[in-house]
Design a protein around this motif. Structure first.
Motif, PDB file in Angstrom:
ATOM      1  N   THR A 244     -20.101 -50.396 -60.315  1.00  0.00           N
ATOM      2  CA  THR A 244     -18.887 -50.792 -61.009  1.00  0.00           C
ATOM      3  C   THR A 244     -18.933 -52.206 -61.578  1.00  0.00           C
ATOM      4  OG1 THR A 244     -18.029 -51.299 -58.828  1.00  0.00           O
ATOM      5  CG2 THR A 244     -17.302 -49.256 -59.827  1.00  0.00           C
ATOM      6  N   LYS A 248     -22.888 -57.615 -55.542  1.00  0.00           N
ATOM      7  CA  LYS A 248     -22.489 -58.685 -54.640  1.00  0.00           C
ATOM      8  C   LYS A 248     -23.465 -58.743 -53.464  1.00  0.00           C
ATOM      9  CE  LYS A 248     -18.804 -56.093 -54.866  1.00  0.00           C
ATOM     10  NZ  LYS A 248     -18.579 -55.463 -56.158  1.00  0.00           N
ATOM     11  N   PRO A 365     -19.139 -38.432 -53.610  1.00  0.00           N
ATOM     12  CA  PRO A 365     -18.364 -37.264 -53.201  1.00  0.00           C
ATOM     13  C   PRO A 365     -19.257 -36.038 -53.017  1.00  0.00           C
ATOM     14  CG  PRO A 365     -17.342 -38.362 -55.067  1.00  0.00           C
ATOM     15  CD  PRO A 365     -18.657 -39.028 -54.856  1.00  0.00           C
ATOM     16  N   TRP A 387     -18.861 -44.424 -46.529  1.00  0.00           N
ATOM     17  CA  TRP A 387     -18.919 -45.856 -46.245  1.00  0.00           C
ATOM     18  C   TRP A 387     -19.498 -46.592 -47.428  1.00  0.00           C
ATOM     19  CZ3 TRP A 387     -24.103 -47.564 -44.394  1.00  0.00           C
ATOM     20  CH2 TRP A 387     -24.994 -46.516 -44.173  1.00  0.00           C
ATOM     21  N   ASP A 480     -11.521 -47.497 -53.387  1.00  0.00           N
ATOM     22  CA  ASP A 480     -11.547 -46.047 -53.565  1.00  0.00           C
ATOM     23  C   ASP A 480     -10.143 -45.504 -53.318  1.00  0.00           C
ATOM     24  OD1 ASP A 480     -14.365 -45.444 -54.072  1.00  0.00           O
ATOM     25  OD2 ASP A 480     -14.712 -46.143 -52.026  1.00  0.00           O
ATOM     26  N   ARG A 495     -12.976 -43.804 -57.424  1.00  0.00           N
ATOM     27  CA  ARG A 495     -12.883 -45.262 -57.349  1.00  0.00           C
ATOM     28  C   ARG A 495     -11.644 -45.737 -58.088  1.00  0.00           C
ATOM     29  NH1 ARG A 495     -18.430 -47.676 -56.821  1.00  0.00           N
ATOM     30  NH2 ARG A 495     -19.724 -45.939 -56.132  1.00  0.00           N
TER      31      ARG A 495
HETATM   32  P1  ATP Z   1     -20.764 -51.537 -56.528  1.00  0.00           P
HETATM   33  O1  ATP Z   1     -19.837 -51.835 -55.412  1.00  0.00           O
HETATM   34  O2  ATP Z   1     -21.721 -52.645 -56.831  1.00  0.00           O
HETATM   35  O3  ATP Z   1     -20.089 -51.011 -57.749  1.00  0.00           O
HETATM   36  P2  ATP Z   1     -21.397 -49.056 -55.159  1.00  0.00           P
HETATM   37  O4  ATP Z   1     -19.964 -49.079 -54.723  1.00  0.00           O
HETATM   38  O5  ATP Z   1     -21.890 -47.832 -55.843  1.00  0.00           O
HETATM   39  O6  ATP Z   1     -21.733 -50.343 -56.062  1.00  0.00           O
HETATM   40  P3  ATP Z   1     -22.371 -48.597 -52.480  1.00  0.00           P
HETATM   41  O7  ATP Z   1     -21.873 -49.554 -51.483  1.00  0.00           O
HETATM   42  O8  ATP Z   1     -23.781 -48.145 -52.375  1.00  0.00           O
HETATM   43  O9  ATP Z   1     -22.319 -49.291 -53.896  1.00  0.00           O
HETATM   44  O10 ATP Z   1     -21.478 -47.299 -52.525  1.00  0.00           O
HETATM   45  C1  ATP Z   1     -20.255 -47.165 -51.822  1.00  0.00           C
HETATM   46  C2  ATP Z   1     -19.324 -46.266 -52.602  1.00  0.00           C
HETATM   47  O11 ATP Z   1     -19.887 -44.942 -52.739  1.00  0.00           O
HETATM   48  C3  ATP Z   1     -17.991 -46.024 -51.951  1.00  0.00           C
HETATM   49  O12 ATP Z   1     -17.095 -47.085 -52.180  1.00  0.00           O
HETATM   50  C4  ATP Z   1     -17.542 -44.713 -52.589  1.00  0.00           C
HETATM   51  O13 ATP Z   1     -17.032 -44.931 -53.880  1.00  0.00           O
HETATM   52  C5  ATP Z   1     -18.854 -43.957 -52.708  1.00  0.00           C
HETATM   53  N1  ATP Z   1     -19.054 -43.066 -51.534  1.00  0.00           N
HETATM   54  C6  ATP Z   1     -19.883 -43.279 -50.488  1.00  0.00           C
HETATM   55  N2  ATP Z   1     -19.855 -42.251 -49.622  1.00  0.00           N
HETATM   56  C7  ATP Z   1     -18.983 -41.351 -50.107  1.00  0.00           C
HETATM   57  C8  ATP Z   1     -18.496 -40.070 -49.656  1.00  0.00           C
HETATM   58  N3  ATP Z   1     -18.941 -39.502 -48.530  1.00  0.00           N
HETATM   59  N4  ATP Z   1     -17.556 -39.447 -50.420  1.00  0.00           N
HETATM   60  C9  ATP Z   1     -17.097 -40.013 -51.560  1.00  0.00           C
HETATM   61  N5  ATP Z   1     -17.525 -41.203 -52.035  1.00  0.00           N
HETATM   62  C10 ATP Z   1     -18.461 -41.881 -51.335  1.00  0.00           C
END
Ligand code: ATP
Ligand code: MG
Length: 631
Positions: A244, A248, A365, A387, A480, A495
């Motif tokens: 997104t 960080k 998801p 997570w 989220d 998100r």
């Molecule tokens: P950034 O924060 O830099 O944009 P990112 O959020 O993709 O990157 P990660 O920390 O790898 O980085 O991903 C976490 C995110 O992935 C969660 O906030 C959620 O949006 C999604 N996510 C993780 N596990 C699940 C799940 N089981 N179901 C739905 N969404 C999930």
């Protein structure tokens, strides 16, 4: 024990609850205070205590099971398999630690690890932990620009790297990208430690580059004791995926992290010492940190580190490994399962999977068709969990190690113990409590042990980015959307920045995607909001048909597009109907399988997609560009 009681106690009596969990690891010096939350939203866990991650992952098992498997490295890329016992791993980690010390690395110094999925990467991570250095693993798929910005952010004294990775049997050189990145970066590392796999020729930089093999030979008998560090000492930094925005640097502590992992291995991932764990992730991601390297090893389990594709030599390779090493818990991502789904399902049935308690999936998801396909194919439980890089371990999951609870399709489960999860209305800031009511998923501070301490070098950014103050409470935002049902199960809706606003109606792209996916001829779809003069925004869908036969005929495309719109009309209402459904053969994704929505949206609006270094297949975005241009 009932999970509800376990969870309640974790929130109501965090001190005694976490003191109990803290017994799952070894402490060199006992802590004086379990939780210091005197300067919210910052929290310090196990204050006054001293421990070491590497000791807990390796050394402590030497007493009980020195010859048990610890690291099982399998590469179908170079056709090699090496099994390291805890004793072997202990020796290798000490050699690596001695090398790092010789190269001038001390406690608190950063070591950037830019490596493929090879055992030496694991040694390097553990060696850093051993001597109190802070590692920063950068995913091997990143090219020089992204790498340079991470070098400047982490300012490493030493970079550990390799000549090349390998993908699908072809070598992927790293060294050139690394040299370029160091050139681009303001900060220059003192030394670069090179593991030479003999996959790609390179020229060492005199005075800077050191050969791992030569230094290892010098330190064969190295004995490097663990440096005992404060529980709050940073163990590593790791950058978020950047799905997104600008990534960080997530900073993690030592003691809280070790406790959270030890506890989650038992209560969420159902692992026991002496068993085998297989996570198909990469060490460049948080799953790789928590559940390839540290979690399983802390639990005294063998961990499989796999270099290779899930479909080479054939789509049964994972299940072959499960059978061969009697894997009890496995961890993967929906995107990887979707890769298998394109293969012959007979591969799921070819191997004896009776050792496997469950397949855990996370990262994005988990759609119902994918979940059902793999559950039926394997005949083993599939457990979703939710997570973030920031939290380091699950926020939502089923803690079946405490009490066995049924899965619900589409739900990653309930709030994990330690997490005081709240749903908050974005506009009013009020908590929503009624079942089925939508809200932003937030966690009331303090975050439990194991979560991020701060943004590396930027406390202010940490507070500003993630936290909201409501009276005297602090709320951490996951960014989220979610809903909770009457049984306490959560469903993630997307998100917060995936919400599109069509003529004043706020719609989650995820809901529209689910609806479109229910059309029998749609394999995968991405929906983004596109600026529209009249309505503010409209939804635009990019869909991969299962069967594209006949779709080069514009009339057939129009017919399918119309059918899909009818499905959405019927399920969500005309307001959610996408303005266009365009058909593609691939969607732009990161190497970790996350949809690059930001880039997709930019291209759909005819804008520059920005930084694309994490993209898996650039041609996917080109297709979208062409379609949008032709529209
Ligand atoms: P950034 O924060 O830099 O944009 P990112 O959020 O993709 O990157 P990660 O920390 O790898 O980085 O991903 C976490 C995110 O992935 C969660 O906030 C959620 O949006 C999604 N996510 C993780 N596990 C699940 C799940 N089981 N179901 C739905 N969404 C999930
Ligand atoms: Mg994120």
């Amino acid at each position: 024990m009932h999970f509800a009681d376990f969870h309640r106690r974790s929130i109501a009596e965090p001190e005694s609850f976490w003191a109990e969990q803290a017994r799952l690891i070894d402490w060199h010096k006992p802590f004086e205070k379990v939780c210091d939350y005197s300067r919210p939203p910052f929290v310090h866990w196990f204050v006054g205590g001293q421990t070491n991650l590497c000791h807990n992952a390796v050394d402590r098992h030497l007493k009980t099971q020195p010859d048990a498997n610890a690291l099982i490295w399998v590469s179908t890329e170079v056709d090699k398999e090496i099994v390291y016992s805890f004793r072997d791993l202990h020796a290798e980690v000490q050699r690596m630690a001695a090398i790092l010390l010789e190269l001038g690395v001390g406690q608190g110094d950063r070591v950037l690890i830019y490596m493929p999925m090879i055992a030496e990467a694991c040694f390097a991570m553990l060696a850093c932990a051993r001597i109190g250095a802070i590692h920063s693993v950068v995913f091997g798929g990143f090219a020089s620009h992204s790498l340079a910005s991470r070098i400047d952010n982490a300012r490493p004294k030493v970079i550990v790297s390799a000549d090349a990775g390998s993908r699908g049997g072809k070598s992927v050189p790293y060294k050139g990208l690394l040299d370029e990145a160091i050139q681009l970066a303001q900060h220059k590392p003192a030394k670069v430690l090179m593991v030479d796999r003999g996959l790609a020729a390179f020229t060492p930089v005199a005075g800077r580059d050191e050969a791992y093999a030569a230094l290892r030979a010098k330190h064969m008998d190295a004995q490097v004791p663990c440096t005992w560090v404060d529980s709050t000492h940073p163990s590593y930094t790791l950058y978020t995926s950047g799905t997104t925005g600008v990534p960080k640097g997530v900073q993690r502590d030592t003691g809280g992290y070790a406790v959270a992992l030890a506890s989650s291995m038992k209560h969420v991932f159902l692992g026991n010492a002496g068993e085998a764990y297989f996570s198909t992730s990469d060490i460049g991601w948080v799953v790789g940190h928590s559940y390839i390297i540290y979690g399983p090893l802390i639990a005294g389990m063998a961990t499989i580190m796999y270099e290779g594709l899930p479909i080479r030599p054939d789509a049964g390779i994972w299940w072959h490994l499960v059978e061969k090493y009697k894997v009890t818990s496995m961890f993967s991502a929906p995107t990887a399962v979707r890769v298998l789904k394109k293969q012959d399902p007979a591969f799921l049935k070819k191997h004896d999977l009776s050792s496997l308690r469950a397949l855990f999936l996370a990262g994005e998801p988990l759609d119902e068709p994918t979940a059902q396909w793999i559950a039926e194919g394997l005949g083993r439980p599939i457990i979703d969990n939710y997570w973030q890089t920031e939290t380091g371990w699950p926020i939502l999951a089923l803690c079946n190690g405490i009490e066995s609870q049924p899965s619900k399709f589409g739900s990653p489960g309930k709030a994990v113990y330690g997490y005081d999860v709240r749903l908050v209305n974005e506009n009013s800031g009020e908590e929503v409590t009624a079942p089925g009511e939508k809200g932003v998923v937030m966690v009331q501070g303090p975050l439990p042990p194991g979560c991020m301490q701060t943004v590396w070098g930027d406390d202010e950014r940490f507070v500003k980015t993630y936290w909201t103050k409501a009276g005297d409470r602090w709320l951490y935002s996951t960014f989220d959307w979610g809903v909770r049902d009457a049984d306490g199960y959560y469903f993630i809706l997307g998100r917060t920045d995936d919400v599109i606003n069509v003529a004043g109606h706020r719609l989650g792209t995820r809901e529209i995607e689910e609806s479109i996916s229910s059309h029998p001829n749609i394999a995968e779809v991405a929906v983004v909001g596109v600026a529209d003069q009249l309505k503010g925004q409209v939804a635009m869908a990019f869909a991969i048909p299962k069967d594209a036969t006949g779709l080069d005929d514009p009339a057939a495309r129009l017919k399918l597009e119309g059918d899909i719109m009818k499905v959405v009309d019927g399920q969500l209402g005309a307001v959610a109907r996408p303005a266009r459904v365009l058909f593609v053969t691939a969607l732009p994704k990161t190497r970790s399988g996350k949809l690059l929505r930001r880039a997709l949206q930019a291209v759909a609006e005819g804008r520059d997609p920005g930084d694309l270094t994490t993209i898996e297949d650039p041609s996917a975005l080109q297709q979208v560009k062409d379609l949008v241009a032709a529209k």
